[in-house]
Every structure is written in C-alpha cells, then in structure tokens.
Design a protein around this motif. Sequence first.
Motif, PDB file in Angstrom:
ATOM      1  N   ARG A 156      -3.636  75.957  30.589  1.00 59.71           N
ATOM      2  CA  ARG A 156      -2.801  75.124  29.725  1.00 59.71           C
ATOM      3  C   ARG A 156      -2.243  73.956  30.520  1.00 59.71           C
ATOM      4  O   ARG A 156      -2.251  72.807  30.087  1.00 59.71           O
ATOM      5  N   TRP A 157      -1.780  74.245  31.732  1.00 63.64           N
ATOM      6  CA  TRP A 157      -1.194  73.206  32.572  1.00 63.64           C
ATOM      7  C   TRP A 157      -2.241  72.189  33.000  1.00 63.64           C
ATOM      8  O   TRP A 157      -1.960  70.995  33.105  1.00 63.64           O
ATOM      9  N   PRO A 186       9.007  68.821  42.274  1.00 61.71           N
ATOM     10  CA  PRO A 186       9.555  69.261  40.991  1.00 61.71           C
ATOM     11  C   PRO A 186       9.238  70.725  40.679  1.00 61.71           C
ATOM     12  O   PRO A 186      10.050  71.411  40.059  1.00 61.71           O
ATOM     13  N   ALA A 187       8.067  71.190  41.125  1.00 60.65           N
ATOM     14  CA  ALA A 187       7.709  72.576  40.844  1.00 60.65           C
ATOM     15  C   ALA A 187       8.712  73.533  41.505  1.00 60.65           C
ATOM     16  O   ALA A 187       9.087  74.550  40.924  1.00 60.65           O
ATOM     17  N   HIS A 188       9.163  73.192  42.708  1.00 57.63           N
ATOM     18  CA  HIS A 188      10.170  74.020  43.380  1.00 57.63           C
ATOM     19  C   HIS A 188      11.488  73.985  42.611  1.00 57.63           C
ATOM     20  O   HIS A 188      12.125  75.014  42.398  1.00 57.63           O
ATOM     21  N   ALA A 189      11.876  72.779  42.217  1.00 55.87           N
ATOM     22  CA  ALA A 189      13.144  72.621  41.501  1.00 55.87           C
ATOM     23  C   ALA A 189      13.116  73.425  40.200  1.00 55.87           C
ATOM     24  O   ALA A 189      14.081  74.103  39.855  1.00 55.87           O
ATOM     25  N   GLY A 221       7.718  70.059  36.028  1.00 56.00           N
ATOM     26  CA  GLY A 221       7.680  71.036  37.109  1.00 56.00           C
ATOM     27  C   GLY A 221       6.349  71.740  37.248  1.00 56.00           C
ATOM     28  O   GLY A 221       6.268  72.809  37.846  1.00 56.00           O
ATOM     29  N   ILE A 222       5.298  71.150  36.710  1.00 56.69           N
ATOM     30  CA  ILE A 222       3.963  71.735  36.853  1.00 56.69           C
ATOM     31  C   ILE A 222       3.434  71.400  38.248  1.00 56.69           C
ATOM     32  O   ILE A 222       3.541  70.259  38.683  1.00 56.69           O
ATOM     33  N   PRO A 223       2.872  72.396  38.961  1.00 56.05           N
ATOM     34  CA  PRO A 223       2.355  72.124  40.312  1.00 56.05           C
ATOM     35  C   PRO A 223       1.081  71.291  40.252  1.00 56.05           C
ATOM     36  O   PRO A 223      -0.028  71.787  40.396  1.00 56.05           O
ATOM     37  N   VAL A 224       1.267  69.997  40.046  1.00 58.59           N
ATOM     38  CA  VAL A 224       0.168  69.087  39.755  1.00 58.59           C
ATOM     39  C   VAL A 224      -0.891  69.081  40.860  1.00 58.59           C
ATOM     40  O   VAL A 224      -2.087  69.219  40.597  1.00 58.59           O
ATOM     41  N   ALA A 225      -0.438  68.948  42.099  1.00 59.64           N
ATOM     42  CA  ALA A 225      -1.394  68.824  43.209  1.00 59.64           C
ATOM     43  C   ALA A 225      -2.242  70.081  43.333  1.00 59.64           C
ATOM     44  O   ALA A 225      -3.458  70.022  43.513  1.00 59.64           O
ATOM     45  N   ARG A 226      -1.610  71.237  43.223  1.00 61.07           N
ATOM     46  CA  ARG A 226      -2.354  72.487  43.378  1.00 61.07           C
ATOM     47  C   ARG A 226      -3.419  72.646  42.292  1.00 61.07           C
ATOM     48  O   ARG A 226      -4.519  73.124  42.540  1.00 61.07           O
ATOM     49  N   ARG A 260      -3.690  65.144  30.182  1.00 64.32           N
ATOM     50  CA  ARG A 260      -3.165  64.353  29.071  1.00 64.32           C
ATOM     51  C   ARG A 260      -2.107  63.371  29.543  1.00 64.32           C
ATOM     52  O   ARG A 260      -2.080  62.229  29.123  1.00 64.32           O
ATOM     53  N   ASN A 261      -1.197  63.837  30.362  1.00 63.70           N
ATOM     54  CA  ASN A 261      -0.104  62.985  30.832  1.00 63.70           C
ATOM     55  C   ASN A 261       0.388  63.473  32.188  1.00 63.70           C
ATOM     56  O   ASN A 261       1.282  64.298  32.268  1.00 63.70           O
ATOM     57  N   PRO A 262      -0.209  62.949  33.271  1.00 65.96           N
ATOM     58  CA  PRO A 262       0.122  63.419  34.606  1.00 65.96           C
ATOM     59  C   PRO A 262       1.607  63.262  34.931  1.00 65.96           C
ATOM     60  O   PRO A 262       2.191  64.115  35.609  1.00 65.96           O
ATOM     61  N   SER A 263       2.207  62.168  34.442  1.00 65.02           N
ATOM     62  CA  SER A 263       3.618  61.934  34.762  1.00 65.02           C
ATOM     63  C   SER A 263       4.502  62.975  34.082  1.00 65.02           C
ATOM     64  O   SER A 263       5.417  63.525  34.702  1.00 65.02           O
ATOM     65  N   ALA A 264       4.215  63.259  32.815  1.00 63.94           N
ATOM     66  CA  ALA A 264       5.005  64.281  32.125  1.00 63.94           C
ATOM     67  C   ALA A 264       4.777  65.645  32.757  1.00 63.94           C
ATOM     68  O   ALA A 264       5.684  66.471  32.819  1.00 63.94           O
TER      69      ALA A 264
END
Lengths: 513, 329
Positions: free
Chosen positions: B188-189, A335-338, B204-209, B195-199
């Motif tokens: 912030r991210w 999603p980050a790429h998109a 489009g937040i680079p969650v894994a990084r 707070r809400n990993p799915s949201a």
Amino acid sequence: MIESAPIVRCRGVGKRFAGVQALRGVDLDIRGGEILALIGANGAGKSTLMKILAGVIEHDSGEVHVDGVATRLRGVREAMRAGIALVHQELNLAENLDIASNIALGREPNRWGFLRGRDLNRQAREWMDRVGLEISADHAVESLSIGHRQMVEVAKALSMDARVLILDEPTSSLSMVETRRLLGLIRTLADQGVAVVYITHRLDEVMRCADRAVVLRDGAVTAEFSKTALNRDALVQAMVGTIRQVALAETALSDGAASARGQAAATVRLQVRGLRTMAHPSESIDLSIGKGEIVGLAGIVGAGRTEVLRSIFGIDRRLAGSVEIDGRALRGGRPAHATRAGIALVPEDRQRDGLFAEDSLCVNASIVRIARESMAGFIRTSAERAGVSRMIDLTRISPVRQERMARLFSGGNQQKIVLSKWLMSDPTVFLLDEPSRGVDIGARAEIHALIRESANRGAAVLCAVSDIEELLLLCDRIIVMRDGRITGELSAQDATEESITRLAVHEREECAA
Amino acid sequence: MKKSIGIASILIAIIVATAILSPNFLTAYNIENLLRRTALFGILSVGVGFVILTAGIDLSIGGVVCLAGILTPYLLTQMGWSPTETVAMIVLMSIAIGVLQGGLVAYGRIQPFLVTLCGLLMFRGIARGITQDQTQGFQGQFQDLRWLGNGRISIPWVEHFAVPAPVLSLVIIAVLSMIFLNRTVWGRWMKALGRNPSAALHSGIPVARLQVLAYAICSLLAGYGGLLFVCDVGSAQPSDFGNFYELYAIAAAVLGGYRLAGGEGSVIGVIIGAAVMQVLRNAITLVPWLPDTAEFAVIGIVILIGVLGDEFLRRYAASRVRTQTKGIS
C-alpha cells in the motif's frame, strides 16, 4: 503636489477561491509619482489584489480601470502592455543566465534569431544605471545577493516600460543596507513619475517612505492614511480589527475544555532544546509543551514557523538540537522515526504534502494507521474500514463514501481527511501548519474541535497559525516568532491581537534612512 | 482491473488478426512457445513494474539477465557448484545488485536512469570479463534444473499440448506480487509513494527503504529470469544474451498501464502487456508479407499507439470529472 488622475483605479473588485471570499469589493487608486504602501495581516487579500492587477489571476466582480478605461487584464503580458509589472516575493529570475539576458528575457535583440550580444549588454546597462546597479552586466544571476537580484527584477520591469511597479514584500529577505538602498531607489522612481505599490509587513518602512498607506483586512479596505496621518498604533489597530461573531460562538464552546486542560498541562510532553533549522541556522529554538496543551506559533510569513515544525518532524534536517517526548529523546532524523515515536504533522500545503489525491478517502485516512494494526505486515481490511468509518463519524467528512477519490472532496473536507490520517493513529505530539488554510468558517470550527479533542486525550499540540483571531480562539498559549527566533510568549488570557502583532511585526527603528 | 480491459482487447485483436493471416499461429507447438516466452518476459516485466510504480526506472535488467544467464552454466560446469548453491548465488547476487542500485537512488539521490544505465554496462561487462567472452552451456547435464526453463507440465487427457514450466514460475510470482501490492502495508505504501512522494514522506512512510525494496525485487526477478532464459535455450553468449530485454520489459509495463510518472499499474496488465509484445514478435515471423527485419519498427508503432490511446482515454476521463465537480481547490 497636484492630485494627478490615477493610472489604475479599482472599483468594487472581488475574487472568490473555492468557497472562500478572498476579496470583497476593494476600491483603490494608484497614482503616478506616489509610493503606496499596502499592508494587512496574512490572508487579508493583498497578494490576491496585486495578482489581479498584474494579470496573474482575473477578478470575478467589480471593475479595473487603466487610464480611465475599464479593462480586464487577461494574462501577465496584457498587464505588462498596460504598464503594470509585479515583482514577486519569490524572485523569478533565470539563475543560470547573466544579468543582461535576464533583463532582456523574451525580448532579446536579434537578427534572424541570432543574439546581438553588444546591443543586449548596452540596453541592459541603461536600465541597470537607472536602478543604480553598479556591477557588470555579464554577472550570472546565481552569484548575486538577494538585494542585487531584486534590483535586476526592478530593472527588468522598467525595461518593459512599467508605469506601475508592484513590489510584494521586497525587503523580507534583505539586509539593512540593501533595504535602505531599495527604498532609496523606489523614491527616485516615484519622483520620476512611476507609481510604486509596496506590500510589506514592516511598519517602520511604511512610516519612513510611504506617501499613502492602505490597510486591507478580510479582503476589504479598512483604512487609508495620508503621509501626514501615518501613525503606528492606528496602523496596527486597522490591521487586526475585532473578533468576528462566528468566532465568539466558538470561544464559548472552547472555554470549559481549556480550563480542564490547564491542569493537565503541568507535565511536559514535548521538549525541544537548541533546535537550529536550515532556514535560520544562526537562531536556536527552545520550547516545551505540556500534556493536553495547545500552543500556537504566531508570526508573519517567513518568520520560520513552518521550518520549526518540519524540523521537529524530520522533513528538514535538524542542524542542531534535540527533541524529547515524555522525557525520551527522539532517535533518528527521518519522518518515519518521528511517526513511530507518536509525532504527527499536518502540512501547510495539503495538495502537495498531505493528500494522495488519486487515492480513496479510505486509503488516505488509514495510511498511517494500517501499520499499527497489521498482522505480520498484512492489512486487516475489516479493521481498516471500521476505523475509517468511525473517523468519518467523528470528523463529519461528507459525502460519507470511503471509496471516493480524495481530490473530489471540497477543501474543508480534504483538510479533514488529512487530519483523520493522524487522528486515527492517536498522536502524542500533534504539529499543525495552518490547519484551517482555505477552509470556510464552519469547517474551521469543526477542525478546531478535532484539535481540542486530540489535546483532551493528552496530545501536546503545536500549531502555526497566521490568523491572529484564530490563534486567540484555539490556543492556550502563544509563542511569537520573528526572523527565525522566538520573540515572545503570551498566555491566552494576556494575549491581544495588538500584543501579538507588535511582537511579530518588524520594528527596526535603528536603521532609519 | 478496469484499466487492463484496453490492453486485453488489443491482445485479442492481434491474436485474431494473426490467426487469420497465418495458418501456423494457432498450432499447439506455436502456442506453447508463445506461452513460454510470454512467461519469461512477463517475469522481467512484473519486476520492473515495482520500480516504475515508485516513479523510478531500471535499465540494468538486460545486464542482470546476462550476468545471471552466464553465471548459471559457468558456476555449474566450470566451478563445479551444485545446482542449489548456484541458484542461491544467483538469488543473493541479484538482490545485492538491486539493493546497491536502489541505495544509490534512494540515499545517494542519483537519478535512477543514470544509476541503472551504468548498471546495464557494468553487469554485461563483468559477465564478458569472467567468461573471456566464451559461450557458456550446460554440456548436456543438469536436466533437473533446466526443467525450470524448458520443462513442460502435461495436462491430463490432452496429448499434443503441455504448459511450459516458466508459466508456473510466472503465476507464483504474479500471485505473490498481487498479494504484496494489495494486501500488505508495504505494498500500500509503495503505491502511495508513487502517487505522491512528498505526501508519503509527510505521512512518515519509510520512503527510501521502499525504493530500495522495489529495486531489489526488480533485480531479483531479472536474475531469476536470466536463469530461466539460459535453462530454456541451453547456452548463453556473453556479448548478446539479454540484449534489449530491459526495453521489452519496460514496454510491456507501459503497455500494461504503468505510468512512468509512478503510482499506477497492475500486475495483470503488465502480464498482458508482455503477451502483446510476444504475440507481435511471433506475428512478424509468421505473417509472410511482414519482413522479419521490421520487427522493431512494428513493435515501436504498436507501443506508441497503445500509449497514445491510453493518454487519450485518461484526458477524456479527467475532463469528465472536471466538469462534474467544478470549483475544487
């Protein structure tokens, strides 16, 4: 056949969810020995009505009579005691246990808390024989096909002395053979005196096995057919109805913009080729959307629309296929790429996937935008607040309080907050999954206006919408999906509720029993 | 800030009680010592705060403290490295550990509890293996480097009291952490992710990084903490250096208002939480009728009371909000 007294009788049953009237005064009789088909478009109120009968939720007006006595079914156990059982669309079995344990779950034969395995299996066998499940009772449920699991659920319901068996879209994920077997089973059960309520989108199944069909639309019963009066065209007519007046006002508003967009749509903005999703790995999706064009994805629940949107955005992995924006291939599957490529997705479940409920309106709205206007990674607070403030003016979120926690806003305003998140970043491709779910008509019109506004600024819009009236209102072009593939494409001018429904609803004459 | 008031009042209550019960508590020497230990443990706690913020957990802190604490004197005295080279090595190694563990959590989708539990065992094992279980010390040298841990910053016109050097480290780390969390996009991210990993994923937040980053910061601070600890005490024994430090750090974070479910907590709160832990330990030694051997019991009880109180307040606040805004879907 002599008309028996109904087991369950609903009179004027109503239910309201957060400002949306899901049921408005439904009358319904459920009789023993009869298969009653309950049909209607998505959101017509079928599932709500059945959940009330199964004690999952409580109605807030009208009366429910069981055996002629007015009752209020508080909780599933109470409904069960009254003999009403609901088999959910998503089956609720403990997958790690075997069939016998699932059937007896919560009522295991025991002595001083120790299980009596032999009794467990013997009792399970009885019920399995009754539904015609000819496999060993010690099979783990996780090794069973969906069709067999369905039968385990039915056996479990019967073992609890169910007199009313409600099946919520039982055949939506069954093969032809399994479907035929299930329909055979419910016929047998009905002959034994059980009342079967059968919720489905598949009209051919209704034609084939129902003794009576009731059509719901917008939370009210619009038609009832006896077996002899059943007729496909009449069913479709009753399901779709006519466009409401509020909607008409909106059409007038949208007409001018649509024709203006028609010209711009010549240049292709989003191109999807050979997309295969995890849900339907054998189907492949191709579609292209022009600059400023609003395309609707129609279809019933489970048709694979959500999965297409999620795969384009990268929430689900793309098994195959490419996504191009303005002729440039989208690199990276996350999603980050998109997002960086200018794609936006408004998810179907805004509480789970859209909203940071414990964060403020401001944080929610700016979460994507802050990355674009940051300086060396630092948030520019004044620019952030000004941007959010402009967005609140545009979307008319109320109350106008940037610091207010998102979960305190009403459903319609929460949806506008999720929209704002993406509108603030000016997407080039805007994907929306049920953008007006659970919001009232006024907010819906405003949300449509925002989507149009985004398209007018050049975005390619693709939105999955179940409500056919809404599709006709909002979209320039409509793509219909069924079972993971595209079954047709209609321009806004040519599309009618009937033509869309025909493409979306299953027609499987070839598997007549 | 508002959330830190609760824990701050607990701290003040414990301080007042101990001051009344023991005449040795409010002495310059004791306060200095308390500040030093609070700063040292505070650095670890701020670190684990980042991981807890993303709904993760880092149990490997004790192991990283041990490895860094052993390697510092080992590299200086046994390998003959310069202090600069040694510090650089500790920093790089700690970041690498964090990236490795964060990577396993974020990309390998392995539960953080498991990954870091294995880390805890591995890093202590490596430290013991390298040194053959021999105690490592500075042999009376490297006073400049050791200042970071045992130094005192004198205050003009104050004679018997000086600020312990680790306090300086903690202040710098705390300020940088607050700036990161409150002023930068990634901060912030990171909060949003908790707070809400799915949201977060759907935005489009680079969650894994960000998860990897959180573990990297945590291990870096654990490694730096280990370096300061060994500089303070002068020598380290591989078999017990840093034992239970991960639990002290996690307890301080939880006391300071971090929720293990993620998304909530403040740097100030976590530092006050670390102070509560140290004042408590100090009180147990100083108050005559509290047996030293009961240290863990007392700490356990206090954390439980703190968490229960916090949960109670949270539910009270939630029920008030609910009654105010009926009918929200």
